[in-house]
Design an enzyme around this catalytic site. Structure first.
Site, PDB file in Angstrom:
ATOM      1  N   CYS A 251       0.827  -1.209   0.000  1.00 26.62           N
ATOM      2  CA  CYS A 251       0.000   0.000   0.000  1.00 26.62           C
ATOM      3  C   CYS A 251       0.868   1.269   0.000  1.00 26.62           C
ATOM      4  O   CYS A 251       1.480   1.589  -1.012  1.00 26.62           O
ATOM      5  CB  CYS A 251      -0.982  -0.034   1.171  1.00 26.62           C
ATOM      6  SG  CYS A 251      -2.349   1.148   1.000  1.00 26.62           S
TER       7      CYS A 251
ATOM      8  N   GLU B   1      -1.696  -8.647   4.300  1.00 34.03           N
ATOM      9  CA  GLU B   1      -1.436  -9.042   5.690  1.00 34.03           C
ATOM     10  C   GLU B   1      -2.730  -9.284   6.450  1.00 34.03           C
ATOM     11  O   GLU B   1      -2.770 -10.106   7.383  1.00 34.03           O
ATOM     12  CB  GLU B   1      -0.571  -7.986   6.391  1.00 34.03           C
ATOM     13  CG  GLU B   1      -1.272  -6.737   6.882  1.00 34.03           C
ATOM     14  CD  GLU B   1      -1.669  -5.758   5.782  1.00 34.03           C
ATOM     15  OE1 GLU B   1      -2.360  -4.766   6.090  1.00 34.03           O
ATOM     16  OE2 GLU B   1      -1.263  -5.974   4.611  1.00 34.03           O
TER      17      GLU B   1
ATOM     18  N   HIS C  67      -4.016  -5.005   0.901  1.00 33.28           N
ATOM     19  CA  HIS C  67      -3.485  -5.354   2.219  1.00 33.28           C
ATOM     20  C   HIS C  67      -3.516  -6.875   2.436  1.00 33.28           C
ATOM     21  O   HIS C  67      -4.395  -7.405   3.120  1.00 33.28           O
ATOM     22  CB  HIS C  67      -4.276  -4.637   3.313  1.00 33.28           C
ATOM     23  CG  HIS C  67      -3.944  -3.192   3.444  1.00 33.28           C
ATOM     24  ND1 HIS C  67      -2.947  -2.728   4.273  1.00 33.28           N
ATOM     25  CD2 HIS C  67      -4.444  -2.104   2.799  1.00 33.28           C
ATOM     26  CE1 HIS C  67      -2.855  -1.421   4.159  1.00 33.28           C
ATOM     27  NE2 HIS C  67      -3.754  -1.015   3.268  1.00 33.28           N
TER      28      HIS C  67
END
Length: 262
Positions: free
Chosen positions: A129, A233, A231
């Site tokens: 990002c 994660e 994202h």
């Protein structure tokens, strides 16, 4: 894999985030995704610890580093740049948009220090990002400062990164990212109001959202440098393909350390 085996391969630097007021924020989801993939994350922050903040058990965190300190990369196997606020448009020669916000010059300096050193040393980099945007800026690219100004794009700002997909991604066939994720079409989440405009000369475009916005890049001048706009994660614990991206990063980091030691 034991903890000793992980550290034998070198630690992976995860850059600390920040809260308003200049206090440090520990990027736990990023560090957890690295650890789940078999890596040894260590968080390094240029900010001071948030008062009363509970430290995650087993996670090595260093606060208060000078923004020009590249020592976290000594002995490191990889660098992860997490999401965060906007990048100062002065860094890419543009006037500041009214919607550009949450700029932190100290974090910009610290991340540019570490990223520059990592690229020079050919340390594997995963830029997520804000991290992907910084990678593009460092290498000479520019950013769209507010996607909401354009009529031809999706609403990419979902308020907060969620584990559920927000839109579909098209990935270049036979690209490294398609290999890591196991597909050329995949759903991803979305939490950003800026994006890449002019692509830096050193980066290859490899993934796009449904509206054509660039969401994935790789460097063609380094062994392993990947930038993604979503994202992973947050998605990794529930979506196996996203976890594979971190596994590929950790494998690249481990192989890089083995090559350096040979």
């Amino acid at each position: 894999m034991t903890q000793g085996d992980r550290h034998a391969g070198g630690h992976i630097v995860v850059v600390g985030q920040y809260r308003e007021g200049g206090e440090g924020r520990i990027p736990v989801p990023y560090a957890s995704a690295v650890a789940a993939a078999g890596g040894a994350p260590r968080v390094f922050s240029t900010f001071e610890a948030t008062e009363g903040h509970e430290m995650p058990e087993g996670l090595d965190v260093t606060f208060g580093l000078e923004p020009d300190d590249e020592s976290p990369l000594d002995g490191a196997a990889g660098l992860l740049l997490p999401g965060g606020g906007d990048i100062d448009p002065e860094l890419y020669g543009r006037p500041r948009h009214p919607r550009t916000h949450n700029v932190n010059h100290r974090r910009d300096r610290f991340e540019l220090t570490l990223l520059s050193a990592a690229l020079e040393r050919d340390v594997p980099v995963l830029a997520i990002c804000h991290g992907m945007q910084l990678l593009n800026v460092l290498l000479g690219g520019t950013l769209i400062q507010h996607l909401g100004d354009r009529d031809d794009v999706l609403d990419h700002d979902d308020g907060y990164p969620a584990p559920e997909p927000r839109h579909e991604l098209r990935i270049r066939e036979r690209s490294s990212l398609a290999r890591y994720l196991g597909s050329t079409r995949i759903g991803v989440n979305s939490h950003h109001h800026q994006g890449i405009d002019d692509v830096a000369p050193g980066l290859d475009e490899i993934a796009w959202s449904e509206d054509g916005l660039l969401e994935g890049v790789v460097s063609h001048s380094h062994s392993w440098v990947v930038g993604v706009q979503w994202h992973p994660e947050v998605m990794a614990p529930e979506h196996e393909p996203q976890a594979h991206l971190f596994e590929a990063f950790v494998d690249a980091a481990r192989n890089s350390r083995l090559e350096a030691a040979s």
